[in-house]
Design a protein around this motif. Structure first.
Motif, PDB file in Angstrom:
ATOM      1  N   SER A 131       0.754  -1.238  -0.107  1.00 23.24           N
ATOM      2  CA  SER A 131      -0.020   0.017  -0.022  1.00 23.24           C
ATOM      3  C   SER A 131       0.925   1.326  -0.054  1.00 23.24           C
ATOM      4  O   SER A 131       0.637   2.418  -0.440  1.00 23.24           O
ATOM      5  CB  SER A 131      -0.922  -0.085   1.140  1.00 23.24           C
ATOM      6  OG  SER A 131      -0.307  -0.287   2.231  1.00 23.24           O
ATOM      7  N   ARG A 308      -8.459   8.601  -8.084  1.00 23.95           N
ATOM      8  CA  ARG A 308      -8.007   7.580  -7.417  1.00 23.95           C
ATOM      9  C   ARG A 308      -7.328   6.402  -8.299  1.00 23.95           C
ATOM     10  O   ARG A 308      -6.552   5.559  -8.037  1.00 23.95           O
ATOM     11  CB  ARG A 308      -9.198   6.842  -6.898  1.00 23.95           C
ATOM     12  CG  ARG A 308      -9.886   7.703  -5.599  1.00 23.95           C
ATOM     13  CD  ARG A 308     -10.939   6.939  -5.042  1.00 23.95           C
ATOM     14  NE  ARG A 308     -11.629   7.592  -4.275  1.00 23.95           N
ATOM     15  CZ  ARG A 308     -12.883   7.368  -3.589  1.00 23.95           C
ATOM     16  NH1 ARG A 308     -13.517   6.218  -3.850  1.00 23.95           N
ATOM     17  NH2 ARG A 308     -13.515   8.191  -2.790  1.00 23.95           N
ATOM     18  N   LEU A 312      -3.633   4.655  -8.251  1.00 23.56           N
ATOM     19  CA  LEU A 312      -3.489   3.297  -8.092  1.00 23.56           C
ATOM     20  C   LEU A 312      -2.437   2.822  -9.247  1.00 23.56           C
ATOM     21  O   LEU A 312      -1.715   1.898  -8.926  1.00 23.56           O
ATOM     22  CB  LEU A 312      -4.788   2.599  -8.331  1.00 23.56           C
ATOM     23  CG  LEU A 312      -4.893   0.978  -8.304  1.00 23.56           C
ATOM     24  CD1 LEU A 312      -4.258   0.453  -7.442  1.00 23.56           C
ATOM     25  CD2 LEU A 312      -6.148   0.501  -8.765  1.00 23.56           C
ATOM     26  N   PHE A 409      -9.438   1.010  -3.474  1.00 23.49           N
ATOM     27  CA  PHE A 409      -9.428   2.243  -3.795  1.00 23.49           C
ATOM     28  C   PHE A 409     -10.895   2.712  -4.287  1.00 23.49           C
ATOM     29  O   PHE A 409     -11.058   3.872  -4.359  1.00 23.49           O
ATOM     30  CB  PHE A 409      -8.477   2.389  -5.030  1.00 23.49           C
ATOM     31  CG  PHE A 409      -7.051   2.695  -4.857  1.00 23.49           C
ATOM     32  CD1 PHE A 409      -6.380   3.870  -4.939  1.00 23.49           C
ATOM     33  CD2 PHE A 409      -6.215   1.653  -4.258  1.00 23.49           C
ATOM     34  CE1 PHE A 409      -5.142   4.036  -4.724  1.00 23.49           C
ATOM     35  CE2 PHE A 409      -4.997   1.980  -3.808  1.00 23.49           C
ATOM     36  CZ  PHE A 409      -4.363   3.069  -4.277  1.00 23.49           C
TER      37      PHE A 409
END
Length: 452
Positions: A131, A308, A312, A409
């Protein structure tokens, strides 16, 4: 080092050459070891062991040290959590006695909140390997760029314990490389012999399972390395008295890690050619997989939350995962399935700004590991788990069992079994968001709350 790093990355990438040419490409190759210590700041012995290991590697004049220098590149991260370590050392200094006490009820062994396990933000860095929320976790990007064959992850555990090291016990993740457990057994046997020579007790497998890829040793495994965990019974930097009445000193705790580190590095040196061959063969297996109805790629349209999705994409790339981009006209892909439910998507037209993560790449195991919504466990483990719970012994699982990044996410995501990805190609890094003030006289602010 920079030149070696580039050459090593080329050697262990099977693309662009036939399998029969791998042996020649690896003939003179060095293997890479990444030795990491004390990611929990209050687990002190690893960092001091790192210094002793580094000194031995550089100054050792015996045949073994020389052979390791000639056949390996050893990278050492001696203190993965410097802020937590400093916090804990400050407490020990405040609570210490002129003569150290082995009494574990004494404050010098207990410390106080916020202890030293976490970093400056009190975050457990050994849950952040993929992460990568915390600044220290950017080391994962560096490790990925080195393509190591061995990654050691050094820890401490409860004072009344002894010493645990890999291999882990089941459940075993389905995307663990096939040769991983075999090499883990062989390395463990060499490590055990090194500890036996000093009469140190140890054990393996009993509680350590690494299904979750958020630990250092497990994350490395899904990139193809042999990840090895150390867990030494803690002494708070001095001496402790165990339930048995035995005393354990900090010097002994540190020596466990030193002996283990040198044993693991020696095992890598002795088996360098075979380990490199397995490393490349498993990456080739991912690159050369055929279309047999299996998941072949993840598709990430920017959709409702473009920032987002870009975050990612950046996160995946930092871990050495290749992501293809699409900028321009809308694109059509066949055999799309919804990333959450797996149901077939009728309309397969994708927005112009979409990203594609193919499984057919050297890091394909990590792709499946991080993006798939469900990773199956063996039925034999479920039977063992049920027996353990029914007997009141609790779960056999150590921690997290679900972590799919598209779900985390909250982004639109699909997967496909097709192999034709027209319209996608090499892409630039997603742009960082930039804000601006539009207008000269500000009388108020109107904020769109949809994007993060």
């Amino acid at each position: 080092l920079d030149a070696f790093q580039r050459e090593h990355a080329q050697r262990v990438d099977p693309r662009g050459r036939k399998a029969a040419e791998d042996a020649r490409a690896l003939a003179e190759a060095k293997a890479v070891a990444w030795m990491a210590y004390s990611i929990h700041g209050d687990e002190l012995s690893g960092a001091d062991a790192a210094c002793a290991v580094a000194y031995w590697l550089v100054a050792g004049e015996g045949g073994l040290a020389q052979r390791i220098r000639e056949g390996l590149v050893v990278l050492i991260d001696p203190a993965e959590n410097p802020d937590g370590r400093e916090r804990y050392l400050s407490m020990l200094q405040a609570f210490q006695h002129r003569v150290p006490t082995p009494d574990q009820e004494d404050l010098s062994h207990a410390a106080v909140w916020p202890w030293g396990r976490g970093n400056h933000y009190l975050f457990d860095l050994n849950r952040d390997w993929f992460s990568m929320v915390q600044p220290e976790s950017r080391r994962a990007e560096v490790i990925a760029s080195w393509h190591p064959q061995l990654v050691v992850d050094s820890h401490e555990m409860g004072s009344h314990d002894t010493y645990l090291f890999s291999p882990p016990r089941h459940p075993f993740n389905p995307y663990l490389p096939p040769t991983s457990l075999d090499w883990a057994d062989r390395f463990a046997a060499d490590q055990a012999r090194a500890l036996d020579r000093h009469g140190y007790p140890y054990y393996t497998r009993e509680w350590n399972e690494e299904f979750f890829p958020g630990y250092g040793s497990s994350w490395a495994a899904y990139r193809g390395a042999l990840g090895i965990l150390y867990e030494m019974s803690r002494t708070a930097g001095t001496v402790i008295k165990k339930h048995s009445g035995d005393l354990r000193t900090y010097a002994e705790a540190t020596e466990h890690h030193v002996l283990s580190s040198i044993a693991n590095i020696e095992s890598l040196s002795n088996n360098r050619a075979e380990i490199l061959a397995d490393f490349v063969a498993e990456r080739r297996e991912m690159v050369d997989q055929t279309g047999d109805g299996k998941l072949t790629a993840w598709v990430l349209p920017e959709g409702k939350y473009p920032q987002r999705t870009r975050d990612l994409v950046r996160l995946l790339r930092r871990q050495g995962i290749e992501v293809l981009g699409r900028n321009g006209e809308r694109v059509r892909l066949d055999n799309l399935r919804d990333g959450r439910s797996g149901t077939t998507v009728s309309a397969s037209d994708l927005p112009a700004n979409s990203w594609l993560v193919p499984v057919a790449q050297p890091a394909g195991r990590l792709v499946r590991e991080l993006l798939d919504p469900h990773l199956p466990m063996e039925s034999a483990f479920f039977q063992e788990e049920r027996r353990s719970i029914e007997r009141g012994e609790g779960s056999r699982l150590y921690e997290t069992t679900a972590w799919s990044l598209p779900l985390n996410f909250g982004v639109e995501a699909y997967w496909t079994t097709g192999r034709q990805f027209q319209g996608f190609g090499a892409s630039v890094e997603p742009a960082e968001p930039v804000g601006e003030v539009d207008g000269e006289t500000v009388v108020g602010w109107l904020i769109d709350g949809t994007p993060d």
